[in-house]
Design an enzyme around this catalytic site. Structure first.
Site, PDB file in Angstrom:
ATOM      1  N   CYS A   1     -16.680   0.833   0.770  1.00 26.55           N
ATOM      2  CA  CYS A   1     -15.451   0.075   1.000  1.00 26.55           C
ATOM      3  C   CYS A   1     -14.933   0.232   2.430  1.00 26.55           C
ATOM      4  O   CYS A   1     -14.127  -0.574   2.882  1.00 26.55           O
ATOM      5  CB  CYS A   1     -14.377   0.479  -0.010  1.00 26.55           C
TER       6      CYS A   1
ATOM      7  N   ASP B   1     -17.552   6.108  -1.264  1.00 28.19           N
ATOM      8  CA  ASP B   1     -16.277   6.056  -0.551  1.00 28.19           C
ATOM      9  C   ASP B   1     -16.044   7.452   0.015  1.00 28.19           C
ATOM     10  O   ASP B   1     -16.728   8.420  -0.357  1.00 28.19           O
ATOM     11  CB  ASP B   1     -15.166   5.663  -1.554  1.00 28.19           C
TER      12      ASP B   1
ATOM     13  N   HIS C   1      -7.435   0.431  -6.412  1.00 28.70           N
ATOM     14  CA  HIS C   1      -7.589  -0.445  -5.240  1.00 28.70           C
ATOM     15  C   HIS C   1      -8.156  -1.798  -5.712  1.00 28.70           C
ATOM     16  O   HIS C   1      -9.289  -2.163  -5.395  1.00 28.70           O
ATOM     17  CB  HIS C   1      -8.520   0.226  -4.229  1.00 28.70           C
TER      18      HIS C   1
ATOM     19  N   ARG D   1       0.872  -1.190   0.000  1.00 27.67           N
ATOM     20  CA  ARG D   1       0.000   0.000   0.000  1.00 27.67           C
ATOM     21  C   ARG D   1       0.898   1.225   0.000  1.00 27.67           C
ATOM     22  O   ARG D   1       1.691   1.417   0.921  1.00 27.67           O
ATOM     23  CB  ARG D   1      -0.910  -0.014   1.226  1.00 27.67           C
TER      24      ARG D   1
ATOM     25  N   ARG E   1     -13.233  -9.240   1.710  1.00 31.62           N
ATOM     26  CA  ARG E   1     -11.824  -8.953   1.437  1.00 31.62           C
ATOM     27  C   ARG E   1     -11.001 -10.211   1.698  1.00 31.62           C
ATOM     28  O   ARG E   1     -10.092 -10.566   0.943  1.00 31.62           O
ATOM     29  CB  ARG E   1     -11.313  -7.811   2.339  1.00 31.62           C
TER      30      ARG E   1
ATOM     31  N   GLN F   1      -9.758  -4.489  -3.207  1.00 35.75           N
ATOM     32  CA  GLN F   1     -11.077  -4.076  -2.723  1.00 35.75           C
ATOM     33  C   GLN F   1     -12.142  -4.460  -3.754  1.00 35.75           C
ATOM     34  O   GLN F   1     -13.209  -4.972  -3.407  1.00 35.75           O
ATOM     35  CB  GLN F   1     -11.076  -2.548  -2.514  1.00 35.75           C
TER      36      GLN F   1
HETATM   37  N1   CP Z   1     -11.245  -0.664   2.503  1.00 31.59           N
HETATM   38  C1   CP Z   1      -9.971  -0.649   2.929  1.00 31.59           C
HETATM   39  O1   CP Z   1      -9.021  -0.821   2.156  1.00 31.59           O
HETATM   40  O2   CP Z   1      -9.835  -0.501   4.286  1.00 31.59           O
HETATM   41  P1   CP Z   1      -8.478  -0.204   5.039  1.00 31.59           P
HETATM   42  O3   CP Z   1      -7.973   1.119   4.575  1.00 31.59           O
HETATM   43  O4   CP Z   1      -8.826  -0.198   6.506  1.00 31.59           O
HETATM   44  O5   CP Z   1      -7.492  -1.294   4.725  1.00 31.59           O
HETATM   45  N1  NVA Z   2     -10.199   6.250  -1.377  1.00 33.42           N
HETATM   46  C1  NVA Z   2      -9.799   5.814  -0.054  1.00 33.42           C
HETATM   47  C2  NVA Z   2      -9.968   4.348   0.083  1.00 33.42           C
HETATM   48  C3  NVA Z   2      -9.688   3.797   1.445  1.00 33.42           C
HETATM   49  C4  NVA Z   2      -9.873   2.326   1.512  1.00 33.42           C
HETATM   50  C5  NVA Z   2      -8.352   6.230   0.186  1.00 33.42           C
HETATM   51  O1  NVA Z   2      -7.525   6.135  -0.724  1.00 33.42           O
HETATM   52  O2  NVA Z   2      -8.038   6.660   1.303  1.00 33.42           O
END
Ligand code: CP
Ligand code: NVA
Length: 308
Positions: A263, A225, A130, A103, A291, A133
């Site tokens: 999400c 989101d 993502h 990430r 997930r 997800q």
């Molecule tokens: N939806 C998601 O990716 O959650 P987190 O940021 O908590 O991993």
């Molecule tokens: N769009 C959000 C998704 C989190 C799971 C972000 O990037 O923070």
């Protein structure tokens, strides 16, 4: 069928591969604690430069349930792209690990890492996409709606990473995708063009992008989101003002009961009202559980590839 080495973009998988992952995920969900341990003896690295609840826990739990070992690595330890280049880190990791789940804000950095690593590199969220997800979301949609083809999936909110991967996946699988965003928060032109190209290839409908919130009532299923993705927190005041007509609530939906996915994490009172969130909580937490099942299936498919 053979799988690609990496999952950086959801478009790294074709329709057949996505369906294979979803079918295996369904099997693994029904038979969660079986004796088959396809990751036995393997160590996978999990790395993040941003916070995470679902991604870290679902990957670590999933790796354990598949018989593997997971190592959580912090950026202040390895300095991805700062202490050491993506290229060198990729080549070192490949000598120890069976996959590296990342990430990071830097989507291009992940592509560079994947180029130099011989092990699978899995995007656990970048500023651009993502994909993990979205595999869970597709599983949730399949479980609740059966056929995905022609399902009217409408995303409302910021045209961000989650919106991008959903739009691309919809074009691959034949969902009818609409994104409703305020002006100047639309998904990037590149991603929309890519989705249009995929829609042609797979004979799906091209995505529709609009600024009109009332279009939400035409959906079979809605998705939202956060208005502020990780790293954008400083623009809170401006964003909340720009998005005020884009909250999913009973007024927007004309009191219709359209199922809503999220999400998570949710910011109740911003992108979704507390009431609408709670009405959809069963579906939303099922989506969060998925997930785990979707990523277990993905790991079996990707790491199976490196064994063949
Ligand atoms: N939806 C998601 O990716 O959650 P987190 O940021 O908590 O991993
Ligand atoms: N769009 C959000 C998704 C989190 C799971 C972000 O990037 O923070």
């Amino acid at each position: 069928m053979n799988f690609p080495k990496d999952l950086i973009s959801i478009t790294d998988l074709n329709r057949e591969q996505i369906n294979e992952v979803l079918n295996l995920a369904k099997e693994l969900k029904v038979d969660r604690y079986n004796d088959q341990k396809p990751l036995k003896g393997k160590t996978l690295g999990l790395f993040t430069t941003k916070p995470s609840l679902r991604t870290r826990l679902s990957f670590e739990t999933g790796i354990f349930e598949l018989g593997g070992n997971s190592l959580f690595i912090r950026n202040d330890e390895i300095g991805l792209g700062s202490r050491e280049s993506f290229a060198d880190i990729g080549r070192v990791l490949s000598r120890y690990l069976s996959a590296f789940i990342v990430r990071s804000h830097d989507h291009l950095g992940l592509i560079e890492l994947a180029k130099f690593a011989s092990i699978p590199i899995i995007n656990a969220l970048t500023d651009q996409e993502h994909p993990c997800q979205i595999l869970a979301d597709l599983l949730t949609l399949k479980e609740n709606f059966g056929e995905l083809k022609k399902l009217k999936l409408t995303y409302i909110g910021d045209g961000n990473n989650v919106c991008a991967s959903l739009m691309l996946a919809s074009a691959i699988l034949g969902l009818e995708f609409m994104a409703i965003t305020p002006a100047s928060y639309e998904p990037s032109k590149n991603i929309v063009n890519q989705a249009c190209h995929l829609a042609k290839l797979y004979e799906s409908s091209a995505p529709i992008i609009t600024n009109e919130p009332s279009e939400a009532t035409k959906a079979d299923v809605l998705y939202t989101d956060t208005w502020l993705s990780m790293g954008q927190e400083s623009s809170k005041e401006k964003i909340v003002k720009d998005f005020q007509n884009y909250q999913i609530n009973s007024k927007l939906l004309n009191s219709q009961k359209i199922p809503v996915l999220h999400c998570l994490p949710a910011h109740k009172g911003e992108e979704i009202s507390e009431e609408t969130f709670e009405e959809n909580s069963k579906l939303i937490f099922e989506q969060a559980e998925n997930r785990l099942h979707a990523q277990k299936a993905l790991l079996v498919k990707l790491i199976g590839y490196t064994n063949s």
